[in-house]
Motif scaffolding. Structure first.
Motif, mmCIF file in Angstrom:
data_model
loop_
_atom_site.group_PDB
_atom_site.id
_atom_site.type_symbol
_atom_site.label_atom_id
_atom_site.label_comp_id
_atom_site.label_asym_id
_atom_site.label_seq_id
_atom_site.Cartn_x
_atom_site.Cartn_y
_atom_site.Cartn_z
ATOM 1 N N THR A 170 1.051 -1.502 0.590
ATOM 2 C CA THR A 170 -0.136 -0.459 0.254
ATOM 3 C C THR A 170 1.219 0.832 -0.274
ATOM 4 O O THR A 170 0.782 2.112 -0.328
ATOM 5 N N GLY A 171 1.870 1.139 0.950
ATOM 6 C CA GLY A 171 2.779 2.749 1.082
ATOM 7 C C GLY A 171 3.401 2.550 -0.968
ATOM 8 O O GLY A 171 3.860 3.878 -0.689
ATOM 9 N N LYS A 172 3.936 2.220 -0.866
ATOM 10 C CA LYS A 172 5.227 1.360 -1.798
ATOM 11 C C LYS A 172 4.749 2.160 -3.008
ATOM 12 O O LYS A 172 4.658 2.781 -3.737
ATOM 13 N N ALA A 173 2.989 1.600 -3.099
ATOM 14 C CA ALA A 173 2.297 2.089 -4.382
ATOM 15 C C ALA A 173 1.520 3.505 -4.067
ATOM 16 O O ALA A 173 1.208 4.463 -5.124
ATOM 17 N N GLY A 174 1.504 4.277 -3.167
ATOM 18 C CA GLY A 174 1.339 5.370 -2.689
ATOM 19 C C GLY A 174 -0.346 5.934 -2.509
ATOM 20 O O GLY A 174 -0.944 7.163 -2.825
ATOM 21 N N LEU A 175 -1.097 4.547 -1.673
ATOM 22 C CA LEU A 175 -1.370 4.634 -1.379
ATOM 23 C C LEU A 175 -2.361 5.247 -0.449
ATOM 24 O O LEU A 175 -3.548 5.373 0.211
ATOM 25 N N SER A 176 -1.523 4.962 0.543
ATOM 26 C CA SER A 176 -1.856 4.722 2.213
ATOM 27 C C SER A 176 -1.857 6.500 2.539
ATOM 28 O O SER A 176 -2.667 6.977 3.763
ATOM 29 N N ASN B 41 -3.075 4.346 -12.136
ATOM 30 C CA ASN B 41 -2.312 3.258 -12.975
ATOM 31 C C ASN B 41 -1.157 4.155 -13.730
ATOM 32 O O ASN B 41 -0.803 3.744 -14.417
ATOM 33 N N ASN B 42 0.183 4.364 -12.803
ATOM 34 C CA ASN B 42 0.990 5.193 -13.545
ATOM 35 C C ASN B 42 2.195 3.963 -14.051
ATOM 36 O O ASN B 42 3.093 4.212 -15.190
ATOM 37 N N HIS B 43 1.974 2.573 -14.331
ATOM 38 C CA HIS B 43 2.058 1.836 -15.252
ATOM 39 C C HIS B 43 3.868 1.195 -14.028
ATOM 40 O O HIS B 43 4.362 0.222 -14.386
ATOM 41 N N ASP B 44 3.990 1.600 -13.384
ATOM 42 C CA ASP B 44 5.418 1.423 -12.545
ATOM 43 C C ASP B 44 4.998 0.721 -11.485
ATOM 44 O O ASP B 44 6.223 0.938 -10.616
ATOM 45 N N GLY B 45 3.993 0.709 -10.530
ATOM 46 C CA GLY B 45 3.752 -0.100 -9.739
ATOM 47 C C GLY B 45 3.439 0.971 -8.845
ATOM 48 O O GLY B 45 2.800 0.839 -6.933
ATOM 49 N N THR B 46 3.398 2.042 -9.174
ATOM 50 C CA THR B 46 3.618 3.572 -8.295
ATOM 51 C C THR B 46 1.282 3.944 -8.383
ATOM 52 O O THR B 46 1.005 3.545 -9.749
ATOM 53 N N PHE B 47 0.704 4.609 -8.067
ATOM 54 C CA PHE B 47 -0.783 5.040 -7.974
ATOM 55 C C PHE B 47 -0.681 6.964 -7.725
ATOM 56 O O PHE B 47 -0.272 7.468 -7.368
ATOM 57 N N THR B 48 -2.146 7.686 -8.452
ATOM 58 C CA THR B 48 -1.578 8.778 -8.377
ATOM 59 C C THR B 48 -3.066 8.694 -8.405
ATOM 60 O O THR B 48 -3.815 8.443 -9.026
ATOM 61 N N ASP B 49 -3.554 9.538 -7.262
ATOM 62 C CA ASP B 49 -5.398 9.707 -6.980
ATOM 63 C C ASP B 49 -5.349 11.432 -7.964
ATOM 64 O O ASP B 49 -4.973 12.672 -7.975
ATOM 65 N N PHE C 54 -10.594 -7.786 -7.484
ATOM 66 C CA PHE C 54 -10.038 -8.541 -7.226
ATOM 67 C C PHE C 54 -9.879 -8.006 -8.511
ATOM 68 O O PHE C 54 -10.573 -7.922 -9.778
ATOM 69 N N GLY C 55 -7.919 -8.736 -9.433
ATOM 70 C CA GLY C 55 -7.928 -8.047 -10.548
ATOM 71 C C GLY C 55 -6.326 -8.404 -11.341
ATOM 72 O O GLY C 55 -5.268 -8.203 -9.878
ATOM 73 N N ASP C 56 -5.964 -8.343 -11.733
ATOM 74 C CA ASP C 56 -4.737 -8.348 -11.941
ATOM 75 C C ASP C 56 -4.172 -6.511 -12.354
ATOM 76 O O ASP C 56 -3.943 -6.115 -13.445
ATOM 77 N N VAL C 57 -3.809 -6.368 -11.412
ATOM 78 C CA VAL C 57 -3.047 -4.810 -11.418
ATOM 79 C C VAL C 57 -2.591 -4.304 -12.147
ATOM 80 O O VAL C 57 -1.962 -3.595 -12.713
ATOM 81 N N PHE C 58 -1.439 -5.050 -12.015
ATOM 82 C CA PHE C 58 0.249 -5.442 -12.500
ATOM 83 C C PHE C 58 0.265 -5.887 -14.401
ATOM 84 O O PHE C 58 1.548 -5.408 -14.414
ATOM 85 N N ASN C 59 -0.334 -6.004 -14.304
ATOM 86 C CA ASN C 59 -0.450 -6.264 -15.633
ATOM 87 C C ASN C 59 0.759 -8.460 -15.621
ATOM 88 O O ASN C 59 1.239 -7.929 -16.870
ATOM 89 N N ASP C 60 0.478 -9.136 -14.979
ATOM 90 C CA ASP C 60 1.607 -9.485 -14.984
ATOM 91 C C ASP C 60 1.124 -10.854 -14.615
ATOM 92 O O ASP C 60 1.980 -12.067 -14.451
ATOM 93 N N GLY C 61 -0.158 -11.656 -14.853
ATOM 94 C CA GLY C 61 -0.724 -12.608 -14.810
ATOM 95 C C GLY C 61 -1.514 -12.836 -13.619
ATOM 96 O O GLY C 61 -1.719 -14.349 -13.394
#
Length: 611
Positions: free
Chosen positions: A70-76, A136-144, A480-487
Motif C-alpha cells: 500500500t505505502g510503496k504504491a502511493g495509496l496510504s 495506474n502509473n504503469h510502474d507499480g505506483t498510483f496517483t489520486d 479482485f484483478g490483475d493490477v500489474f498486468n503480470d498474470g
C-alpha cells in the motif's frame, strides 16, 4: 427447476415467510435484540499465543502469496472516514466498496475507493471526505486524480458498480450513498460528469450494493440497486425510540449500536435502461420489488441456470437472501427459497454481507459464497443445476475456520494459476468493543484465503508473519484483478476509517495463464457484461463470466483470467455473448492478454514477460 427442491423447501419457505411477516418486538435474548448476529455464541478460538484467531494463528515460514504494498504504491495517503470511531449508529459501521476499472482505456487497471462522511460534513460544518480515483502509473505506483476527474462524490458513500451503460466504449461509475446516488458518465478525456439526476437514478435514502446487467436482452445495461436501512439522520436509532423495535441493543451483553434488526428496511430498485441516457424504475413490474424491504448489502447479475439470461442474487443482512431467475420476458421468478439460497443448511437466515460468484468445481455452473457475521459459518452454495443450490460449507471444509470472523468483501480467484478457483474473504468487525472481550474475535481481522483442492474441498492457506495474509484490517469492500498486468490476481481492500490495503500477488508458482478482454457487438453491451466464456486446456474446462458488482458493494476487473497450470496451450475457447451469439476461437499462445471483439478473431493485447 426440478420439483424435488421445491418440495423440500416448501415447508421451510412457508415457515420463514410467516416469521418474516411478524413485526419485530423487544426480546430478552441478546442474540435476538437489535443486532445483526444470526448464529449462537461460539467458544473462543485462540492460537498458541492465546490470541484470538482473527488476529493470530500466524506461521513463521511458508509460501508467501500476498505482500501489502500500500505505502510503496502511493495509496496510504488516502484514508476512509465514516462517522466516529465509536460507531454509535449503524450508519457508521458497514463501510464502503472499491472498484477496479480501466477508466482511461490505457490497458491498466485503476482503483476507485468510495469514501464515507461525517455528521459535520452532512450538516455543512466541515468539508466532506473525498473518494479516490487512483490512476495506474504503469510502474507499480498510483496517483489520486479524483478531483481532476470529478468523482470525489463528497457524499456519505457506500457502494460502486462499473458498467458502460451508454455503450460508448468507456466505463462509467455508479456510486451509492446515504442520500442521493451518483451516475458518473465517462467523458473520454479523463473526466466524468454526474448525470444521475438526468438519468433518474438518484434514489435518496440508503443504497448499498449495485450491479449492472442486461436483464431484457436489448443490448443495454440495466441497473439494480440494493437498499439497506431506511435511515433518518435527525432521528437516529436509539434503543426504545420509535424507530427501533427493541428496548435494548446488545451483543453478548455488550451495549452496541442498533440494527439492522428492529429497524425499517429500505427497498431495492431495478432500473431499465431506455437507451437515451435515462432509466425507468421497474422493480414491481419485473418482480424484484422487495416487498419485505429486507436489508440488502450486495447484489450481482449472473446466469445461474445456464439459459443465456442473467439472473439476480441479493445478499441480505439478517434476513433471507434473494435469488431471482430471469424468465426471459422482462420479469423474474422469485426462486429464493425453492433454490436453496435464501437460507443456510440449518434453514436459518444469515447476516449476509458479500457475494462471491464463480465455478469452483469446473463443471460449468456458477456457485455462490456469502460472507456473514461472526459466530456463524460462512455458507458456500454449490450450484446443482437448474437454479438449485446446496449449502456444502462443511463438506467443503471451509465452515469451521470462518466462524470467529466477520466477513465482507469476497471473491473466487485462481491465486496460484493452477486452473482451479480459490476463495478469499476480507474481514473486520463492526463493534470496537469486541477488543475488550474474551470472545475470541477482534475489531481488526486478517483475511482468509482458501486453496481449492480440486475435489470439492478447500484448505486454509497459512498466514505468514509480515505478509498480506497476516494484515489486521478493518476490511469492508474488496475488488479482485490483475493490477500489474503480470498474470496474477491482486486484491484491493477498502478499510473502515483507515487507508486501503493493496495486496500484490507474489505467489512463487510458474504456472501459465491467459487473460481475455471482451468487447460486445451491436446487440450486446459494449463491455460484454453478462458474457460467459468456457476455456478448454489440458482436459479441463473452466468457466469465466463478465460481472459487474458483487463482493461487498464493489466491482472487479472485467477481464477474465484463466490459470492453466503447467499446460502451455489452450485447446479452445467458446464465448456465449449476451446477444445470444456463440463464438468459437483459438488462442495462438499463453501468458498474455487478448482482446476479443464479438464475431472477430482474438487480438493479442499485451504480452508480459514470463517467470
Amino acid at each position: 427447476m426440478s420439483s424435488f427442491p421445491r418440495a423440500v423447501f416448501l415447508i421451510v419457505a412457508l415457515s420463514a415467510w410467516a416469521i418474516a411477516q411478524q413485526p419485530a418486538a423487544p426480546q430478552s435474548n441478546p442474540q435476538t435484540t437489535g443486532v445483526v448476529s444470526t448464529g449462537s455464541a461460539h467458544a473462543a478460538v485462540l492460537d498458541s499465543e492465546k490470541r484470538p484467531i482473527t488476529a493470530g494463528g500466524f506461521v513463521a515460514t511458508g509460501p508467501i502469496v500476498f505482500q501489502d504494498i500500500t505505502g510503496k504504491a502511493g495509496l496510504s495517503g488516502w484514508r476512509h472516514v465514516m462517522g466516529t470511531p465509536e460507531t454509535k449508529y449503524i450508519l457508521e459501521t458497514v463501510g464502503s466498496g472499491v472498484a477496479l476499472l480501466d477508466y482511461d482505456n490505457d490497458g491498466w487497471l485503476d482503483i476507485y475507493l468510495v469514501n464515507g462522511s461525517t455528521y459535520d460534513a452532512l450538516s455543512g460544518k466541515a468539508y466532506p471526505p473525498h473518494a479516490a480515483l487512483f490512476h495506474n502509473n504503469h510502474d507499480g505506483t498510483f496517483t489520486d486524480v479524483a478531483g481532476k476527474a470529478g468523482v470525489t462524490n463528497d457524499r456519505w458513500g457506500f457502494g460502486v458498480a462499473v458498467g458502460d451503460y451508454d455503450n460508448d466504449g468507456w466505463p462509467d461509475l455508479y456510486v451509492t450513498n446515504f442520500g442521493k446516488n451518483r451516475l458518473y458518465h465517462n467523458n473520454h478525456d479523463g473526466t466524468f460528469t454526474d448525470v444521475a439526476e438526468k438519468a433518474g437514478v438518484t434514489l435518496g435514502n440508503w443504497s448499498t450494493g449495485a450491479t449492472f446487467g442486461d436483464y431484457d436482452g436489448d443490448g443495454r445495461l440495466d441497473l439494480f440497486v440494493a437498499g439497506y436501512v431506511h435511515y433518518d439522520i435527525d432521528h437516529p436509532p436509539v434503543p426504545g425510540s420509535p424507530v427501533v423495535a427493541f428496548s435494548t441493543c446488545e451483543f453478548r451483553g455488550l451495549k452496541v449500536m442498533c440494527g439492522p434488526r428492529g429497524l425499517k428496511g429500505e427497498p431495492d430498485h431495478l432500473f431499465h435502461n431506455n437507451g437515451d441516457g435515462t432509466f425507468t424504475e421497474v422493480s414491481e413490474k419485473a418482480g424484484v420489488g422487495d416487498a419485505n424491504a429486507y436489508y440488502g448489502l450486495s447484489a450481482v447479475f449472473a446466469d445461474f441456470n445456464n439459459d443465456g439470461k442473467v439472473d439476480l442474487a441479493v445478499a441480505n443482512d439478517s434476513t433471507p437472501n434473494y435469488l431471482y431467475l430471469n424468465k426471459g420476458n422482462g420479469t423474474f421468478e422469485d426462486a429464493s427459497y425453492a433454490s436453496g439460497y435464501a437460507l443456510n443448511e440449518n434453514g436459518r437466515e444469515t447476516a449476509s454481507m458479500g457475494i462471491a460468484v464463480g465455478d469452483y468445481l469446473n463443471n460449468g455452473l456458477l456457485d455462490l459464497y456469502n460472507t456473514v457475521f461472526s459466530d456463524d459459518y460462512k455458507p458456500l452454495y454449490r450450484n446443482d443445476g437448474g437454479g438449485n443450490f446446496t449449502d456444502v460449507s462443511y463438506q467443503a471444509e471451509i465452515a469451521e475456520p470462518t466462524i470467529p470472523f466477520l466477513g465482507w468483501g469476497t471473491g473466487f480467484l485462481d491465486f496460484d494459476n493452477d486452473g482451479w478457483k480459490d476463495l478469499l474473504a476480507a474481514n473486520g468487525h463492526v463493534y470496537p468493543g469486541v477488543d475488550k472481550s474474551d470472545w475470541g474475535t477482534t475489531f481488526a481481522q486478517r483475511p482468509l484465503l482458501f486453496r481449492n483442492l480440486h475435489n470439492g474441498k478447500f484448505e486454509v492457506v497459512p498466514a505468514v508473519k509480515g505478509t498480506g495474509l497476516a494484515d489486521l484490517l478493518t476490511a469492508r469492500g474488496a475488488a479482485f484483478g490483475d493490477v500489474f498486468n503480470d498474470g496474477r490476481i491482486d486484491v484491493v481492500i477498502n478499510q473502515l476509517n483507515n487507508p486501503p490495503a493493496l495486496l500484490q500477488n507474489v505467489d512463487g508458482n510458474h504456472n501459465h495463464w491467459v487473460g481475455l478482454r471482451l468487447v460486445g457487438g451491436a446487440k450486446s453491451p459494449r463491455d460484454a457484461v453478462g458474457a460467459t466464456v468456457y476455456l478448454k486446456a489440458g482436459g479441463t474446462e473452466q468457466r469465466g463470466d463478465v460481472i459487474s458488482g458483487g463482493s461487498y458493494a464493489s466491482s472487479n476487473d472485467f477481464r477474465l483470467h484463466f490459470g492453466l497450470g503447467s499446460i502451455a496451450k489452450v485447446d479452445g475457447v467458446e464465448i456465449h455473448w449476451p446477444s445470444g451469439n456463440v463464438q468459437h476461437l483459438d488462442l495462438p499462445k499463453v501468458d498474455c492478454f487478448f482482446t476479443i471483439v464479438e464475431g472477430k478473431p482474438a487480438i493479442q493485447a499485451l504480452t508480459v514477460p514470463g517467470p
